[in-house]
Design an enzyme around this catalytic site. Structure first.
Site, short mmCIF file in Angstrom:
data_model
loop_
_atom_site.label_atom_id
_atom_site.label_comp_id
_atom_site.label_asym_id
_atom_site.label_seq_id
_atom_site.Cartn_x
_atom_site.Cartn_y
_atom_site.Cartn_z
N SER A 28 9.73 -6.96 -1.34
CA SER A 28 10.99 -6.24 -1.37
C SER A 28 10.88 -4.78 -1.81
O SER A 28 11.82 -4.03 -1.60
CB SER A 28 11.96 -6.96 -2.31
OG SER A 28 11.49 -6.91 -3.65
N LYS A 73 12.37 1.70 -8.26
CA LYS A 73 13.12 0.83 -7.35
C LYS A 73 14.56 0.71 -7.86
O LYS A 73 14.80 0.76 -9.07
CB LYS A 73 12.41 -0.54 -7.39
CG LYS A 73 12.80 -1.55 -6.34
CD LYS A 73 11.88 -2.78 -6.51
CE LYS A 73 12.24 -3.92 -5.58
NZ LYS A 73 11.33 -5.08 -5.77
N SER A 130 6.44 -8.97 -4.16
CA SER A 130 7.29 -7.83 -3.80
C SER A 130 6.71 -6.46 -4.11
O SER A 130 7.25 -5.45 -3.66
CB SER A 130 8.66 -7.94 -4.46
OG SER A 130 9.50 -8.79 -3.71
#
Lengths: 493, 96
Positions: free
Chosen positions: A162, A87, A186
């Site tokens: 997320s 990420k 997330s």
């Protein structure tokens, strides 16, 4: 050339299957990496799951991995030669790291975070940086300065957030393992909405050094994979004690895969009724009920229980996380890195302007919320109060784990929703995390795995364990996965 | 609870060092009021005598050994600064 009968057999293979092919000399890491890079090039216009792709670096890492796999140098690991994504809130030396924010556009970190360093040492091939909600704040990946991510099951829908980039990439076969961060769900919520496995380990198992901080007492790095075994393998690689993170817990750790094959006969599994919230979709509810039946058939003792403070977890989280965020994000002052304002009259004005222009709407909202909760006159009523209720929520879990080995709940009250559907009402968006947030508040381990389908879209099943009970949640998840095979469902993309 | 006033929002903006447009400020005022309103239910939880939780791993304060380590490369660090001068980061005037 590969001996895979079809391309999709490669794209949707597990990391363990890929490693077996490497060991059997049927495929090299360079070949697998090239196949992934081609796949990324063809799918990215539809998905947007990457912010940055690093092909040259990936091929270089793959070449080294191939040497290692053929016996040169160090013993290979479970991830040697395996193409992965991290990420874009993981600090990567020499590779732009934006956290999907305009304020960090062009920022090139001079160092690797610990998780990235461990992945490189393990010989993993890092394909690039995954899209996310700006600074990991969001549940739909729509809060990205680099555009939303599209769900590979239906590109009109969100992948969750997320960690929407890693979730979509693993689901679509753009990489074999994704690494995300989970502050209130997330990793697990996008895993659920994309039909993959996602785990938030016990707080402190994975070093946060080099993870761009959001809510420091809640943030934890974890893997997103296509099988529970891959998840255990990946966790073995990234967990460590790290002197650069004072909250990282002392090693050594167990082999997180030690109970993959143990089954769940006689396991005591609690079903906290508060997680079956009013707004839960009927399709999610019926998939969950079918899952409970499966667990019983596997020999587990499945019992309803009650965690009454669950109803307050959302408020506790949306006070504590923004409060910590407002402090953590004060470092983005337009002086040391990222977007600056060099034509302002004063230093203070330069900072206000850079932050006003550089932060997106949701990030500003959370900084304002946190700043308010910490400000004179409100600190006791909001922040202190939330921290006290946090203690009570922890106690409630501790008591539950006197009776149960693990708890089981839906991961999210809904399947993937349409892009744009919840953007006008922040509180409605926050409700997506109602089943995942309590886990972060208490610092517990938790995994979301594919747990059925509803109207052609994946449903997530969440197991929660006691602190340091990571192997138990993996054990329960692996038994369920073997019995159902939901993880073998893939989007037609 | 009473709705936030424009002055409340202005005060928070100053504390947070974030410049908002008038339109953004008004939207923020309405949304924060709504979100804070949802939090009022917490007041009903009895927390008399309950210690606050800051961190979940009851870790003691950790001291590291006082050993020197090589620092980050200055040139690489300064490349990220919006404005720099030689070996320094340059900022706008602090005092008017």
């Amino acid at each position: 050339m590969t001996t895979w009968s079809t391309d999709s057999e490669l794209y949707f293979a597990t990391a363990r299957e890929l490693r077996t092919r490497f060991d059997n000399r049927e495929l090299s890491s360079v070949e697998a990496t090239r196949a992934m890079l081609d796949r990324i090039e063809s799918l990215e216009p539809d998905l947007n799951s990457f912010i940055t792709v690093t092909p040259e670096r990936a091929i270089k890492q793959a070449r080294l991995a191939d040497q290692r796999l053929r016996g040169a140098g160090q013993e290979p690991t479970a991830l040697t030669g395996v193409p992965v994504m991290v990420k874009d809130n993981f600090s990567t030396e020499g590779v732009e790291t934006t956290a999907a924010s305009k304020i960090l556009k062009g920022y090139i970190p001079p160092y690797d975070g610990t998780a990235v360093q461990l992945l490189k040492e393990a010989g993993a091939v890092i394909l690039g940086k995954g899209n996310l909600d700006e600074f990991a704040m969001g549940s739909s990946n729509e809060n990205s300065a680099y555009g939303p991510v599209h769900n590979p099951w239906d590109t009109d829908r969100v992948p969750g957030g997320s960690s929407g980039g890693p979730g979509a990439a693993v689901a679509a076969g753009e990489c074999f393992v994704g690494f995300g961060s989970d502050t209130g769900g997330s990793i697990r919520q996008p895993a659920a909405l994309c039909g993959v496995v996602g785990m938030k380990p016990t707080y402190g198992l994975v070093s946060r050094y080099g993870l761009l901080a959001f809510g420091s007492s809640l943030d934890q790095i974890g893997p997103m994979t296509r099988s529970v075994a891959d998840c255990a393998d990946a966790l073995n690689v990234i967990s460590s004690h790290d002197h650069r993170d004072s909250t990282s817990v002392p090693a050594p750790f167990a082999d997180f895969g030690q109970d993959l094959e143990s089954g769940i006969s006689g396991m005591n599994i609690g079903v906290p009724k508060e997680y079956l919230v009013d707004g839960i979709e009927p399709g999610v509810r019926s998939a969950f009920e079918a899952s409970l039946k499966t667990l019983e058939d596997l020999g587990a003792n499945v019992t309803e229980t009650s965690l009454p403070l669950t109803d307050h977890a959302l408020a506790v989280y949306y006070i504590i996380a923004p409060s910590e965020a407002s402090a953590n994000l004060s470092r983005y002052d337009g002086v040391k890195y990222g977007l600056g304002s060099t034509d302002s009259r004063t230093s203070a004005e330069a900072t206000e302007t850079a932050r006003g222009k550089g932060f997106g709407e949701e990030v500003k909202r959370r900084i304002f919320l946190g700043t308010y909760a910490l400000s004179a006159g409100y600190y006791d009523a909001y922040y202190k109060k939330a921290q006290r209720v946090r203690t009570l929520i922890r106690r409630e879990f501790t008591d539950a784990f006197l009776k149960f080995d693990v708890l089981v709940t839906p991961t999210s009250p809904s399947v993937a929703f349409k892009i744009g559907d919840k953007m006008d009402d922040p509180f409605k968006m926050y409700m997506n995390d109602v089943c995942t947030i309590p886990v972060n508040i208490a610092g517990l381990p938790s995994i979301s795995i594919p747990g059925g389908m509803s109207e052609g879209l994946p449903v997530g099943l969440q197991f929660i364990g006691p602190q340091f009970g990571d192997t138990a949640v993996i054990q329960a998840a692996a038994a369920y996965e073997r019995a159902t095979g939901w993880h073998l469902e893939h989007p037609l993309i | 609870m009473d709705p936030l006033t424009p002055e409340d929002v202005e005060h928070i903006a100053q504390l947070a060092y974030i410049k908002l447009s008038d339109e953004e400020s008004e939207k923020m005022r309405i949304q924060l009021t709504n979100i804070l309103g949802q939090f009022q239910a917490l007041a009903a939880v009895d927390t008399e005598g309950v210690e606050p939780t800051g961190h979940t791993t009851d870790a003691n304060t950790v001291m590291r050994r006082d050993e020197p380590h090589p620092p980050l490369d200055r040139e690489l660090v300064l490349q990220n600064a919006p404005d720099s001068d030689g070996e320094f980061v340059r900022v706008r005037p602090v005092l008017e």
